[in-house]
Design a protein around this motif. Structure first.
Motif, PDB file in Angstrom:
ATOM      1  N   UNK A 146       0.739  -1.227   0.014  1.00 14.91           N
ATOM      2  CA  UNK A 146       0.094  -0.115   0.015  1.00 14.91           C
ATOM      3  C   UNK A 146       0.781   1.416   0.025  1.00 14.91           C
ATOM      4  N   UNK A 147       1.950   1.278   0.764  1.00 13.55           N
ATOM      5  CA  UNK A 147       2.687   2.536   0.809  1.00 13.55           C
ATOM      6  C   UNK A 147       3.385   2.968  -0.580  1.00 13.55           C
ATOM      7  N   UNK A 148       3.409   1.949  -1.779  1.00 11.25           N
ATOM      8  CA  UNK A 148       3.696   2.268  -2.827  1.00 11.25           C
ATOM      9  C   UNK A 148       2.812   3.116  -3.595  1.00 11.25           C
ATOM     10  N   UNK A 149       1.445   3.259  -3.122  1.00 11.23           N
ATOM     11  CA  UNK A 149       0.616   3.827  -3.915  1.00 11.23           C
ATOM     12  C   UNK A 149       0.811   5.541  -3.919  1.00 11.23           C
ATOM     13  N   UNK A 150       1.730   6.054  -3.013  1.00 13.40           N
ATOM     14  CA  UNK A 150       2.408   7.171  -2.885  1.00 13.40           C
ATOM     15  C   UNK A 150       3.312   7.499  -4.198  1.00 13.40           C
ATOM     16  N   UNK A 151       3.749   6.427  -4.715  1.00 16.52           N
ATOM     17  CA  UNK A 151       4.351   6.369  -6.190  1.00 16.52           C
ATOM     18  C   UNK A 151       3.546   6.143  -7.307  1.00 16.52           C
ATOM     19  N   UNK A 152       2.478   6.475  -7.261  1.00 14.86           N
ATOM     20  CA  UNK A 152       1.586   6.014  -8.126  1.00 14.86           C
ATOM     21  C   UNK A 152       1.686   4.533  -8.736  1.00 14.86           C
ATOM     22  N   UNK A 153       1.911   3.844  -7.786  1.00 14.43           N
ATOM     23  CA  UNK A 153       1.946   2.383  -8.323  1.00 14.43           C
ATOM     24  C   UNK A 153       0.403   1.783  -8.250  1.00 14.43           C
ATOM     25  N   UNK A 154      -0.298   1.028  -8.989  1.00 14.81           N
ATOM     26  CA  UNK A 154      -1.320   0.347  -9.162  1.00 14.81           C
ATOM     27  C   UNK A 154      -1.511  -0.600  -8.101  1.00 14.81           C
ATOM     28  N   UNK A 155      -1.520  -0.494  -6.947  1.00 12.72           N
ATOM     29  CA  UNK A 155      -1.287  -1.754  -6.130  1.00 12.72           C
ATOM     30  C   UNK A 155      -2.698  -2.719  -6.200  1.00 12.72           C
ATOM     31  N   UNK A 156      -3.578  -2.008  -6.205  1.00 11.77           N
ATOM     32  CA  UNK A 156      -5.005  -3.002  -6.056  1.00 11.77           C
ATOM     33  C   UNK A 156      -4.793  -3.643  -7.519  1.00 11.77           C
ATOM     34  N   UNK A 157      -4.526  -3.138  -8.799  1.00  9.65           N
ATOM     35  CA  UNK A 157      -4.586  -3.725  -9.668  1.00  9.65           C
ATOM     36  C   UNK A 157      -3.551  -4.964  -9.800  1.00  9.65           C
ATOM     37  N   UNK A 158      -2.368  -4.757  -9.312  1.00 10.02           N
ATOM     38  CA  UNK A 158      -1.401  -5.630  -9.454  1.00 10.02           C
ATOM     39  C   UNK A 158      -1.742  -6.872  -8.625  1.00 10.02           C
ATOM     40  N   UNK A 159      -2.480  -6.719  -7.513  1.00 11.39           N
ATOM     41  CA  UNK A 159      -2.801  -7.618  -6.554  1.00 11.39           C
ATOM     42  C   UNK A 159      -3.737  -8.416  -7.377  1.00 11.39           C
TER      43      UNK A 159
END
Lengths: 287, 270
Positions: B144-157
């Motif tokens: 989740x912290x990676x969201x800060x860098x605009x990584x699409x965490x949910x989509x990857x998961x």
């Protein structure tokens, strides 16, 4: 003469894992040459496992399968020869199509048998004719065909090996009523012309009643009944206790009889029922 | 057949390792991996080995599954340990042509072997005791912290969940297609390499076709249920740390302390 004989056949999935399950449990039966056998059973009754043991795709945990009196696993290295003799059409066989043209796909089996070019050509055309595929379709890609055509192309791919025993696992599943009856009549005419043994696995009691000489009923991996459709479908209650049912028309005739009308038990097709009712009405002087 | 691969198969159970919070399990696994590679002497390695043994004993999974997953990598273990044997420095105790074996080389080989084995054992333990959905949930939460860098965490998961979900389905499909082609006399056992590769076409093409078909169907089904990604999406099962999770933390901390102490106070063996 019996073409297939099965002795104490057992198969257990996932031996020594938490998922261990006995799929087929001491099966004993024999199937005569030239018969059409209908195989029915509830989902998970072991039908598919059983038929896959007939052509050596699954090796039994114990017990034997005899083809023309010979144990098919006597020479495990030559099991492929058995597969050419016992042709097997899987459920939704259209998903096995792969070659560039329908022609090449049908030729896959005969090629594996090591036939020569001319012979392959002849068998492919014959098989295509049997399953009602026109010459024009043979040049198309199998992925451009309609659902029913794909199914027929896949069945042709097995028929092309000219097997002595043809096993069809739910050949009519997912087809519309018209495609269904067309396919069944094609299987029937193929059987009559070639006079080979056919085993049909089906959930449709109507199909089985219409086509089978004898019906094999499996329940929880065991052989429950093996008799003519007339005798099997006269036992509606027993079938229902196994999660199966009798053909709709048979059920109607049974309820007519319960209401006191003088009709016979084992009516299997609409035509038979029609004759029964007409003759009953004539007897009572109503027509 | 293909289904017999033990590596990474989830096995349901009720042990403490099964019950532990999946997020914690992933963190503990990372900690273990770091510790395995930070053990520079036999005492530290012994502590880690003992810890892994305890985890395995608590995992409620029959030992033979661990052996099965080791069997897959035995080849790699042998090769790497043999190569490492020749990379030591110092006085050679055995010499052959340009190859020489030294005491430090032997130590190296032992360490590499033990490390790989421990690595496989702990990671197998994680996948044996954690269902794929739990695992991806945990990964999503941890990233989740990676969201800060605009990584699409949910989509990857979500992609991982779907991929994992379809592994058994595709295996089953492969099995089915293989059976169907074998029924038409496909010969996959005999012949040379080229022949064997060619024998795969009748299996791979239908498999790809059906994988794409499944993908379309799944996408359609998800859209029909108004799926639109992670924003504002809530969870049915949210994860909370429980009492036994704190024991896990304590246990890991103890091991960490043990390894660090061993490393500091005892001379490194390699």
């Amino acid at each position: 003469m019996s073409i297939i004989e099965v002795k104490d056949l057992c198969f257990t999935y996932g031996i020594k894992t938490p998922f261990e399950k006995k799929a087929v449990d001491s099966l004993n039966l024999s199937i005569n040459e030239g018969e059409i056998i209908g195989l029915i059973g509830h989902t998970g009754s072991g039908k598919s496992t059983f038929v896959q043991m007939l052509n050596g795709l699954i090796r039994p945990t114990s017990g034997q399968v005899f083809l023309n009196g010979e144990d098919i696993w006597a020479k495990p290295k030559e099991i492929r020869k058995i597969r050419f003799k016992v042709g097997m059409v899987f459920q939704y066989p259209e998903y096995q199509l792969f070659d560039e043209t329908v022609y090449d796909d049908i030729a896959f089996g005969p090629k594996n048998m090591g036939l020569s070019g001319e012979k392959i050509d002849a068998t492919v055309k014959k098989a295509a004719k049997f399953s009602g595929l026109s010459e024009k379709l043979l040049k198309k890609s199998p992925f451009d065909l309609s659902g029913g055509e794909k199914r027929r192309a896949a069945i042709a791919g097995v028929i092309a090996m000219d097997p002595d025993v043809l096993v069809l696992d739910e050949p009519t599943a997912g087809l519309d009523p018209k495609g269904k009856s067309l396919l069944l009549s094609q299987i029937n005419s193929y059987h009559r012309e070639r006079n080979n043994t056919v085993i049909i696995v089906s959930h449709s009691m109507e199909d089985i009643a219409q086509i089978a000489d004898r019906v094999l009923v499996m329940n929880k991996g065991r052989l429950e009944m093996f008799d003519t459709p007339k005798k099997i479908f006269a036992q509606a209650e027993k079938l229902e206790s196994m999660g199966l049912r009798v053909p709709q028309i048979t059920k109607i005739m049974i309820s007519l009889k319960e209401k006191g009308y003088d009709v016979s038990d084992g009516v299997l097709t609409v035509e038979q029922a029609f004759c029964e009712i007409v003759s009953l009405l004539k007897k009572e002087g109503k027509i | 057949m293909i289904r017999d691969v033990a590596l990474g198969q989830y096995m349901p159970g009720k042990g403490i390792v099964h019950k532990a919070d999946p997020r914690l399990k992933i963190l503990v696994l990372i900690a273990f991996i770091v510790l395995i590679f930070c053990s520079f002497n036999f005492a530290a390695l012994g502590v880690v080995t003992a810890a892994v043994a305890v985890v395995i004993a608590l995992s409620d999974i029959p030992l033979k599954y661990y052996f099965k997953s080791l069997k897959v990598i035995i080849f790699i273990v042998v090769i790497t340990s043999v190569i490492n044997m020749f990379y030591g420095t110092g006085e050679p105790i055995f010499r052959f042509w340009i190859l020489k074996i030294t005491m430090s080389g032997i130590y190296r080989a032992i360490f590499v072997t033990v490390r790989i084995i421990l690595l496989i054992l702990v990671s197998s333990c994680l996948t044996f005791t954690t269902s794929p959905t739990d695992l991806t949930d945990a990964i999503e939460r941890l990233m989740k912290p990676l969201k800060f860098f605009h990584v699409k965490v949910h989509e990857i998961a979500m992609m991982m969940t779907i991929a994992l979900r379809f592994v058994p389905t595709l295996l089953e499909e492969t099995d089915k297609i293989m059976s169907a082609q074998k029924a038409r006399g496909a010969d996959m056992e005999s012949g040379g390499l080229i022949k064997k590769v060619r024998a795969l076409t009748p299996i791979l093409i239908p498999l790809f076709v059906s994988a794409f078909r499944r993908a379309y169907e799944l996408a359609m089904a998800m859209e029909c249920r108004c799926y639109q990604g992670g924003d504002g999406r809530t969870r049915m099962k949210s994860l909370h740390l429980q009492k036994h999770d704190f024991f896990c933390i304590l246990f890991t901390a103890a091991i960490l302390a043990g390894v660090v102490l061993c490393d500091v106070f005892i001379a490194a063996a390699i």
